[in-house]
Design a protein around this motif. Sequence first.
Motif, short mmCIF file in Angstrom:
data_model
loop_
_atom_site.label_atom_id
_atom_site.label_comp_id
_atom_site.label_asym_id
_atom_site.label_seq_id
_atom_site.Cartn_x
_atom_site.Cartn_y
_atom_site.Cartn_z
N ARG C 190 22.97 70.80 48.72
CA ARG C 190 23.37 71.18 50.07
C ARG C 190 22.24 70.93 51.07
NH1 ARG C 190 23.56 76.43 49.80
NH2 ARG C 190 24.65 76.24 47.79
N GLU C 191 21.06 71.38 50.70
CA GLU C 191 19.93 71.24 51.63
C GLU C 191 19.55 69.79 51.84
OE1 GLU C 191 18.27 73.41 53.47
OE2 GLU C 191 19.36 75.19 52.82
N LEU C 192 19.55 69.04 50.77
CA LEU C 192 19.16 67.63 50.92
C LEU C 192 20.18 66.87 51.77
CD1 LEU C 192 17.64 66.47 47.52
CD2 LEU C 192 16.49 66.95 49.69
N VAL C 193 21.45 67.20 51.60
CA VAL C 193 22.46 66.56 52.43
C VAL C 193 22.19 66.87 53.90
CG1 VAL C 193 24.88 66.69 53.12
CG2 VAL C 193 24.30 66.42 50.71
N THR C 194 21.98 68.12 54.19
CA THR C 194 21.69 68.50 55.57
C THR C 194 20.44 67.79 56.09
OG1 THR C 194 22.53 70.69 55.00
CG2 THR C 194 21.41 70.45 57.13
N THR C 195 19.40 67.85 55.27
CA THR C 195 18.13 67.25 55.68
C THR C 195 18.30 65.79 56.08
OG1 THR C 195 16.80 68.71 54.32
CG2 THR C 195 15.86 66.54 54.84
N PHE C 196 18.88 65.01 55.20
CA PHE C 196 18.97 63.59 55.49
C PHE C 196 20.10 63.27 56.46
CE2 PHE C 196 16.23 63.50 51.76
CZ PHE C 196 15.21 62.69 52.25
N ASP C 197 21.02 64.16 56.57
CA ASP C 197 22.03 64.00 57.59
C ASP C 197 21.36 64.11 58.96
OD1 ASP C 197 24.71 63.55 58.24
OD2 ASP C 197 25.03 65.69 58.67
N LEU C 198 20.60 65.17 59.10
CA LEU C 198 19.88 65.34 60.37
C LEU C 198 18.90 64.21 60.62
CD1 LEU C 198 19.15 69.17 60.15
CD2 LEU C 198 20.60 68.01 61.85
N ALA C 199 18.26 63.76 59.54
CA ALA C 199 17.22 62.74 59.71
C ALA C 199 17.79 61.38 60.10
CB ALA C 199 16.41 62.60 58.42
N THR C 200 19.07 61.16 59.79
CA THR C 200 19.62 59.83 60.01
C THR C 200 20.59 59.72 61.17
OG1 THR C 200 21.35 60.37 58.40
CG2 THR C 200 19.43 59.13 57.59
N GLN C 201 21.22 60.85 61.54
CA GLN C 201 22.32 60.69 62.48
C GLN C 201 21.85 60.33 63.89
OE1 GLN C 201 24.55 64.31 63.61
NE2 GLN C 201 22.96 65.39 62.45
N ALA C 202 22.69 59.57 64.52
CA ALA C 202 22.41 59.17 65.90
C ALA C 202 22.29 60.43 66.75
CB ALA C 202 23.54 58.28 66.41
N ARG C 203 21.30 60.42 67.65
CA ARG C 203 21.10 61.62 68.47
C ARG C 203 22.29 61.83 69.38
NH1 ARG C 203 16.09 59.41 68.39
NH2 ARG C 203 14.54 60.61 67.22
N GLN C 204 22.78 63.08 69.38
CA GLN C 204 24.00 63.32 70.14
C GLN C 204 23.80 63.23 71.64
OE1 GLN C 204 24.67 66.94 68.07
NE2 GLN C 204 26.42 66.12 66.95
N GLU C 205 22.63 63.64 72.08
CA GLU C 205 22.40 63.58 73.53
C GLU C 205 22.34 62.14 74.05
OE1 GLU C 205 18.24 64.43 71.81
OE2 GLU C 205 20.34 64.68 71.28
N GLU C 206 22.14 61.22 73.10
CA GLU C 206 22.12 59.82 73.52
C GLU C 206 23.51 59.21 73.58
OE1 GLU C 206 19.57 57.67 70.99
OE2 GLU C 206 17.76 58.78 71.55
N SER C 207 24.48 59.88 72.92
CA SER C 207 25.82 59.28 72.88
C SER C 207 26.49 59.40 74.23
CB SER C 207 26.67 60.00 71.84
OG SER C 207 26.91 61.34 72.23
#
Lengths: 207, 207, 207, 207
Positions: C190-207
Amino acid sequence: MRANSGSDEQGRSFTERGRRAQIVAATVEAIVDLGYPKASFGQIAQRAGLSSTGMISYHFENKAELMRQVAVSVYGTAEELVGTRVVAADTARGQLRAFIEASVDFYRTHHRELRALTEILINHRDDQPVMPLHQRDIGALEELFRAGQRTGEFRDFDPHVMAVAVRHALDGVAMRLGTEIETDADSYARELVTTFDLATQARQEES
Amino acid sequence: MRANSGSDEQGRSFTERGRRAQIVAATVEAIVDLGYPKASFGQIAQRAGLSSTGMISYHFENKAELMRQVAVSVYGTAEELVGTRVVAADTARGQLRAFIEASVDFYRTHHRELRALTEILINHRDDQPVMPLHQRDIGALEELFRAGQRTGEFRDFDPHVMAVAVRHALDGVAMRLGTEIETDADSYARELVTTFDLATQARQEES
Amino acid sequence: MRANSGSDEQGRSFTERGRRAQIVAATVEAIVDLGYPKASFGQIAQRAGLSSTGMISYHFENKAELMRQVAVSVYGTAEELVGTRVVAADTARGQLRAFIEASVDFYRTHHRELRALTEILINHRDDQPVMPLHQRDIGALEELFRAGQRTGEFRDFDPHVMAVAVRHALDGVAMRLGTEIETDADSYARELVTTFDLATQARQEES
Amino acid sequence: MRANSGSDEQGRSFTERGRRAQIVAATVEAIVDLGYPKASFGQIAQRAGLSSTGMISYHFENKAELMRQVAVSVYGTAEELVGTRVVAADTARGQLRAFIEASVDFYRTHHRELRALTEILINHRDDQPVMPLHQRDIGALEELFRAGQRTGEFRDFDPHVMAVAVRHALDGVAMRLGTEIETDADSYARELVTTFDLATQARQEES
DNA sequence: CATGAATGAGGTTTCATTCAT
DNA sequence: TATGAATGAAACCTCATTCAT
């Protein structure tokens, strides 16, 4: 760590030269007793009074190198014994006689070493071959024959073939002396001298 | 259950004789390629096109027996080839010449078999020793020499020593033919004939 | 003679595939129990219920090849388990999550195999290297990241470095699951998914 | 009689500390060159310029103890280098960045030591286990994360899992820096900093 | 007849460790 | 301290031979 680098006896401690000689001697015994294929490190160590085969590996890089050293050792002894008697003779004919007699003498006194050498020469296959050994003998004989032919002492035969014949006829004697029930070495020597004397000398009717 | 009892080829089925011959031939190849100590059942089976070493054990009681058969086979061929040419000659001198020439001929045409035989002769040690083989040759030569001496064709030398010399000089040729870069077999034959002719003939000035 | 030529499992008899698998499994056990350096043929044979180390040599050309097969085997299982779950996801983000979750799942259910694989990857040094293995994983991850970046799912990072980070972070989990006193694998996932999800996802404020 | 009792460097003569350091350095070299399983006393002595392995046994109780010292030595250096840079930062986020950057820096400048350490960590099995080593790192990281979470700098993740992820992601970099053909260490550092920065920071839209 | 699998002994070599010098 | 020699265990691997199928 290990004392087995290089392959000559120089630059080795006193004790080490001793051990190496001891192992070489034990190898000769093992080969003569059991034959080359069964002359294992175990058998050799046993005959050398060593309690572990590791000791052999410590003193010799590997089995091939040990066998090489055995060959070198035996051949060295032979060369010294035979060589001194050959150069003492002053005619080519005398040198041939000296070579044969000294060789037979050597075989009589060292037939175990000789037997071991033969087995090694036949069996050893390696990238680093043991043997410009017989080669060296044959080369020396060819030289001797050529010199005798130049001075007219010898007839005109192919020096190489004759050298091979002498060299291997002597090998035959060597093998017999090792196994036969007490062959008379002297009679071998006498007959071979006569044989190759007759085979090489310039025909008298041509002189 | 097994077909390997006994040691001659009689009383064996056709296929079995074939397999045995095939294995013997493969053994020769293995020995020549790798040397006696490394001529394992695995290597032999491979060269015989067999996919299991079990086949060898099935056809031969054990390795010693296989080696014995190889020796017998090679020696049989040699004896036939050389023997027929020797008996065709009518003087002792002619027979000696025939023996030498036929032997060299055999070496030239069968040097792989010969090399294998040599390795076996040197290495094989067994309770059931293979080889009064050379012995047989030497015996025949002694006979030949003695006959020649009785008729006065040959001078008075020790037949045994001379037989040994001839036999092993030929061995020397054999070893050379196997390894040397194209030695001329004929010149070996010619020179050896002359050599032993000179070494054995009755002195002409004494006749 | 020997059944160990080649390196894949095709063209092998049923029994042989069985034995090979058994030996591979025993090798895993030995490595996990004793560590790679002490996982000797003796220990492996023992664990495989074999009465002789010769059996291992019969089925595998040498130790290096055996280790290679262990690696291939473990990696194959992992690839199958993880691969099927990854391709089932339809977004890049979902695939990354699937990769991490399936990997952790695999570690939980196969941590002994995994530990063995790690030791082999670290220790095995050979001319025929085991390991475009992690490499393959990392390649696949890079591909996944690049795809996600093209579709705009992922932000603009270096796919290679991120792949290395994911792959080795998972290795860390693997090592922990093997030794730690019952760590909760799920929370790792669970934690690793969250970690790398956060680390990879496009920044929302940029969308 | 022996100087190897105990395990820290205090209470040792100057020369002895020197020799021990020299042997430790040589051990690193041997492991990197040959791999842990082949890093024998012989190889180590050679690289240390010693002519006898006895010297190693004299200075270290046994091989396990030597390996332990290597680990302690490498880890000590790392801890010093990384530690000083971490404490120099004043926010948790800054400390995380410092930890990653200093670690990558250390790997770049000491990758041989690092590689050796890794191999020892994986392979060393002993009753007296070497290494709460990574453990110590991970503990420190957990502390760091917990502190950051208390101050609200970091989001609410499992500090242990994140510590493991960071620690092993860095291990991955270490392994790559040792073998890859000139990977750019700086880009690794930069990307990892960003990755774990994103993975840990409190969500800005929630603040 | 032939195969593939199994066995167990024995081969060389490497190794950590000890000890006399 | 340092060296070289020695030890004995254990390593991997090959081999001849046997046996079920």
